[in-house]
Enzyme design. Structure first.
Site, PDB file in Angstrom:
ATOM      1  N   THR A   1     -10.294  -4.080  13.541  1.00 29.66           N
ATOM      2  CA  THR A   1     -10.487  -5.360  12.596  1.00 29.66           C
ATOM      3  C   THR A   1     -11.448  -6.205  13.075  1.00 29.66           C
ATOM      4  OG1 THR A   1      -9.400  -7.289  12.018  1.00 29.66           O
ATOM      5  CG2 THR A   1      -8.425  -6.349  14.070  1.00 29.66           C
ATOM      6  N   ASP A   2     -11.975  -6.842  12.303  1.00 24.06           N
ATOM      7  CA  ASP A   2     -13.187  -7.978  12.650  1.00 24.06           C
ATOM      8  C   ASP A   2     -12.562  -9.009  13.228  1.00 24.06           C
ATOM      9  OD1 ASP A   2     -11.985  -8.882  10.515  1.00 24.06           O
ATOM     10  OD2 ASP A   2     -13.694  -9.698   9.340  1.00 24.06           O
ATOM     11  N   GLU A   3     -11.239  -9.112  13.260  1.00 20.27           N
ATOM     12  CA  GLU A   3     -10.243 -10.526  13.887  1.00 20.27           C
ATOM     13  C   GLU A   3     -10.419 -10.460  15.307  1.00 20.27           C
ATOM     14  OE1 GLU A   3      -6.781 -11.530  12.000  1.00 20.27           O
ATOM     15  OE2 GLU A   3      -7.072 -10.413  10.308  1.00 20.27           O
TER      16      GLU A   3
ATOM     17  N   TYR B   1      -1.912 -11.115  16.959  1.00 20.01           N
ATOM     18  CA  TYR B   1      -2.256 -10.001  16.385  1.00 20.01           C
ATOM     19  C   TYR B   1      -3.761  -9.552  16.888  1.00 20.01           C
ATOM     20  CZ  TYR B   1      -4.520  -6.892  12.760  1.00 20.01           C
ATOM     21  OH  TYR B   1      -5.137  -5.898  12.220  1.00 20.01           O
TER      22      TYR B   1
ATOM     23  N   LYS C   1      -4.876  -6.322  18.945  1.00 18.01           N
ATOM     24  CA  LYS C   1      -6.101  -5.213  18.457  1.00 18.01           C
ATOM     25  C   LYS C   1      -7.091  -5.065  19.372  1.00 18.01           C
ATOM     26  CE  LYS C   1      -6.010  -2.791  15.207  1.00 18.01           C
ATOM     27  NZ  LYS C   1      -5.431  -1.670  14.966  1.00 18.01           N
TER      28      LYS C   1
HETATM   29  P1  NAD Z   1       0.176  -1.688   7.263  1.00 19.23           P
HETATM   30  O1  NAD Z   1       0.788  -2.646   7.978  1.00 19.23           O
HETATM   31  O2  NAD Z   1       0.123  -1.699   5.593  1.00 19.23           O
HETATM   32  O3  NAD Z   1       0.491  -0.179   7.798  1.00 19.23           O
HETATM   33  C1  NAD Z   1       0.718   0.039   9.091  1.00 19.23           C
HETATM   34  C2  NAD Z   1       1.630   1.426   9.230  1.00 19.23           C
HETATM   35  O4  NAD Z   1       1.756   1.843  10.507  1.00 19.23           O
HETATM   36  C3  NAD Z   1       2.810   1.356   8.364  1.00 19.23           C
HETATM   37  O5  NAD Z   1       3.074   2.689   7.579  1.00 19.23           O
HETATM   38  C4  NAD Z   1       3.834   1.433   9.528  1.00 19.23           C
HETATM   39  O6  NAD Z   1       5.160   2.191   9.243  1.00 19.23           O
HETATM   40  C5  NAD Z   1       3.295   2.123  10.747  1.00 19.23           C
HETATM   41  N1  NAD Z   1       3.468   2.016  12.082  1.00 19.23           N
HETATM   42  C6  NAD Z   1       3.794   0.794  12.596  1.00 19.23           C
HETATM   43  N2  NAD Z   1       4.287   0.800  13.558  1.00 19.23           N
HETATM   44  C7  NAD Z   1       4.371   2.171  13.954  1.00 19.23           C
HETATM   45  C8  NAD Z   1       4.849   2.650  15.144  1.00 19.23           C
HETATM   46  N3  NAD Z   1       5.088   2.057  16.367  1.00 19.23           N
HETATM   47  N4  NAD Z   1       4.599   3.990  15.138  1.00 19.23           N
HETATM   48  C9  NAD Z   1       4.181   4.785  13.951  1.00 19.23           C
HETATM   49  N5  NAD Z   1       3.675   4.338  12.832  1.00 19.23           N
HETATM   50  C10 NAD Z   1       3.890   2.884  13.106  1.00 19.23           C
HETATM   51  O7  NAD Z   1      -1.316  -1.987   7.999  1.00 19.23           O
HETATM   52  P2  NAD Z   1      -2.783  -1.679   7.257  1.00 19.23           P
HETATM   53  O8  NAD Z   1      -3.175  -2.946   6.612  1.00 19.23           O
HETATM   54  O9  NAD Z   1      -2.740  -0.384   6.421  1.00 19.23           O
HETATM   55  O10 NAD Z   1      -3.503  -1.521   8.372  1.00 19.23           O
HETATM   56  C11 NAD Z   1      -4.017  -0.219   9.028  1.00 19.23           C
HETATM   57  C12 NAD Z   1      -4.683  -0.370  10.308  1.00 19.23           C
HETATM   58  O11 NAD Z   1      -5.929  -0.917   9.705  1.00 19.23           O
HETATM   59  C13 NAD Z   1      -4.287  -1.163  11.401  1.00 19.23           C
HETATM   60  O12 NAD Z   1      -4.621  -0.794  12.511  1.00 19.23           O
HETATM   61  C14 NAD Z   1      -4.852  -2.840  10.934  1.00 19.23           C
HETATM   62  O13 NAD Z   1      -5.261  -3.316  12.314  1.00 19.23           O
HETATM   63  C15 NAD Z   1      -6.432  -2.200  10.843  1.00 19.23           C
HETATM   64  N6  NAD Z   1      -7.154  -2.992   9.716  1.00 19.23           N
HETATM   65  C16 NAD Z   1      -6.433  -3.657   8.773  1.00 19.23           C
HETATM   66  C17 NAD Z   1      -7.265  -4.486   7.746  1.00 19.23           C
HETATM   67  C18 NAD Z   1      -6.437  -5.151   6.614  1.00 19.23           C
HETATM   68  O14 NAD Z   1      -7.070  -5.922   6.012  1.00 19.23           O
HETATM   69  N7  NAD Z   1      -5.252  -4.748   6.243  1.00 19.23           N
HETATM   70  C19 NAD Z   1      -8.562  -4.914   8.055  1.00 19.23           C
HETATM   71  C20 NAD Z   1      -9.189  -4.138   9.281  1.00 19.23           C
HETATM   72  C21 NAD Z   1      -8.471  -3.490  10.199  1.00 19.23           C
END
Ligand code: NAD
Length: 348
Positions: free
Chosen positions: A131-133, A156, A160
């Site tokens: 993430t950009d965070e 968070y 990350k």
């Molecule tokens: P999300 O919370 O919707 O999904 C996370 C998934 O990971 C879920 O399906 C959950 O069941 C699974 N999970 C959680 N803990 C687990 C574990 N211990 N073992 C196996 N599976 C597990 O998240 P998202 O928004 O889809 O984000 C996905 C990735 O992208 C993350 O790494 C996040 O940091 C990154 N990201 C998200 C955003 C955003 O805006 N949502 C932006 C940049 C990066």
């Protein structure tokens, strides 16, 4: 056949990545490993559940021995790692699960991958989605580039940032081929309705308050989730090893302006008088450690790999709202908790 392990593929972004890969590459086998926490929802990926090149594995990345056994069994060539605890507000209430999954879980995956392939890394890749965070907060000016120093402010983003450092360290220490991408805020279909855009769509439908933090001036860069999935596909195939790519929408919005745009679209879609939904806006006490502004410079990805977003924010937001309005069943299964009682039909 290339065997690709995607972690977190039942979540928001992961489900779009899994769908993209399953459909575009019949010659790959996509293994979707997910613990199905509250954020994991197999409804998100039901349309590919029975594809011959797809397997769901219910497993927890915190379980190091379990992961190692899965690597031995399936010999995954590549990993695209999205599984994470992802909600900042939850990390402020209790960061334990964030350290467990985002730090220890990532380390477990790295160890299992290293154990499997460190004698010959040829053709292998560990692609870590971040993430950009991790870069912290910007003032009124400037953009995050791939060389901006890490300066995370929330539990968070700290977790990350830590996972990013471990991935890079495995590259430097053990020669593991890796890529990291850091993306801005995603929005789109299938996002769990605790995050701003789906929560506000839902609250508008239900005529509930739209809680805006502080003065609403927080600024974020927003990217449509399917554009993120395309960027991940491109970087996975053509990205330079041992490097980082920033992914962003070139699309900054102050929260309050975004909420007004969302309210305008909701008024039209719900046949309300103009300004009706905006009456639901309520200012609430600020989130502690709230970063003022994030903005991504995605020039490297654009100039090296030719990627750019395919939709404007207005188009993407309207598509997103339409999706939530047309998928009431998806939302109601979340509200009732029924989505957590799914039978796993296509698991191994
Ligand atoms: P999300 O919370 O919707 O999904 C996370 C998934 O990971 C879920 O399906 C959950 O069941 C699974 N999970 C959680 N803990 C687990 C574990 N211990 N073992 C196996 N599976 C597990 O998240 P998202 O928004 O889809 O984000 C996905 C990735 O992208 C993350 O790494 C996040 O940091 C990154 N990201 C998200 C955003 C955003 O805006 N949502 C932006 C940049 C990066």
């Amino acid at each position: 056949m290339k065997k690709i392990l995607v972690t977190g593929g039942a979540g928001f972004i992961g489900s779009h990545v899994v769908r993209q890969l399953v459909k575009a590459y019949p010659s790959y086998h996509i293994f979707n490993l997910d613990a199905l926490t509250y954020a994991g929802n197999l409804d998100n990926i039901a349309d590919v559940a029975f594809e011959p090149n797809y397997t769901f594995i219910k497993a927890d990345i915190v379980d190091a021995d379990g992961l190692e056994a899965l690597f031995i069994k399936h010999q995954f060539d590549n990993v695209i790692h999205l599984a994470a605890e992802s909600h900042v507000d939850r990390s402020i209430k209790d960061s334990t699960a964030f350290v467990q999954t985002n730090v220890i879980g990532t380390l477990n995956l790295l160890n299992a991958f290293k154990k499997m392939w460190q004698t010959n890394w040829e053709g292998k890749l560990f692609y870590h989605i971040s993430t950009d965070e991790v870069y912290g907060s910007l003032g009124a000016e400037g953009l995050f580039t791939e060389t901006t120093s890490y300066d995370p402010n929330s539990p968070y983003s700290a977790s990350k940032a830590s996972s990013d450092h471990f991935v890079r360290a495995f590259g430097e220490t053990y020669g593991m081929p890796y890529i990291i991408s850091n993306c801005s805020n995603n929005y789109g279909p299938n996002q769990f309705p605790e995050k701003l855009i789906p929560l506000f769509i839902q609250n508008c439908i239900d005529n509930k308050a739209l809680p805006v933090y502080g003065d609403g001036k927080y600024t974020r860069d927003w990217l449509f989730v399917q554009d993120h999935a395309v960027a991940i596909d491109l970087i996975f195939h053509q990205g330079k090893l041992k490097s980082t790519y920033n992914i962003g929408g070139f699309n900054e919005w102050q929260n309050i302006d975004l909420v007004h745009l969302l309210c305008q679209i909701m008024d039209t879609k719900l046949n309300r008088k103009s300004g009706e939904s905006a009456k639901l806006i309520t200012y609430v006490t600020d989130r502690p450690g709230h970063d003022l502004r994030y903005a991504i410079d995605a020039t490297k990805l654009n100039s090296e790999l030719g990627w750019k977003p395919s939709v404007t924010f207005e188009q993407g937001l309207e598509q997103t709202i339409d999706w939530y309005l047309n998928n009431e069943k998806w939302l109601s299964r979340i509200k009732t908790g029924a989505y957590r009682m799914q039978t796993i039909e296509s698991s191994e």
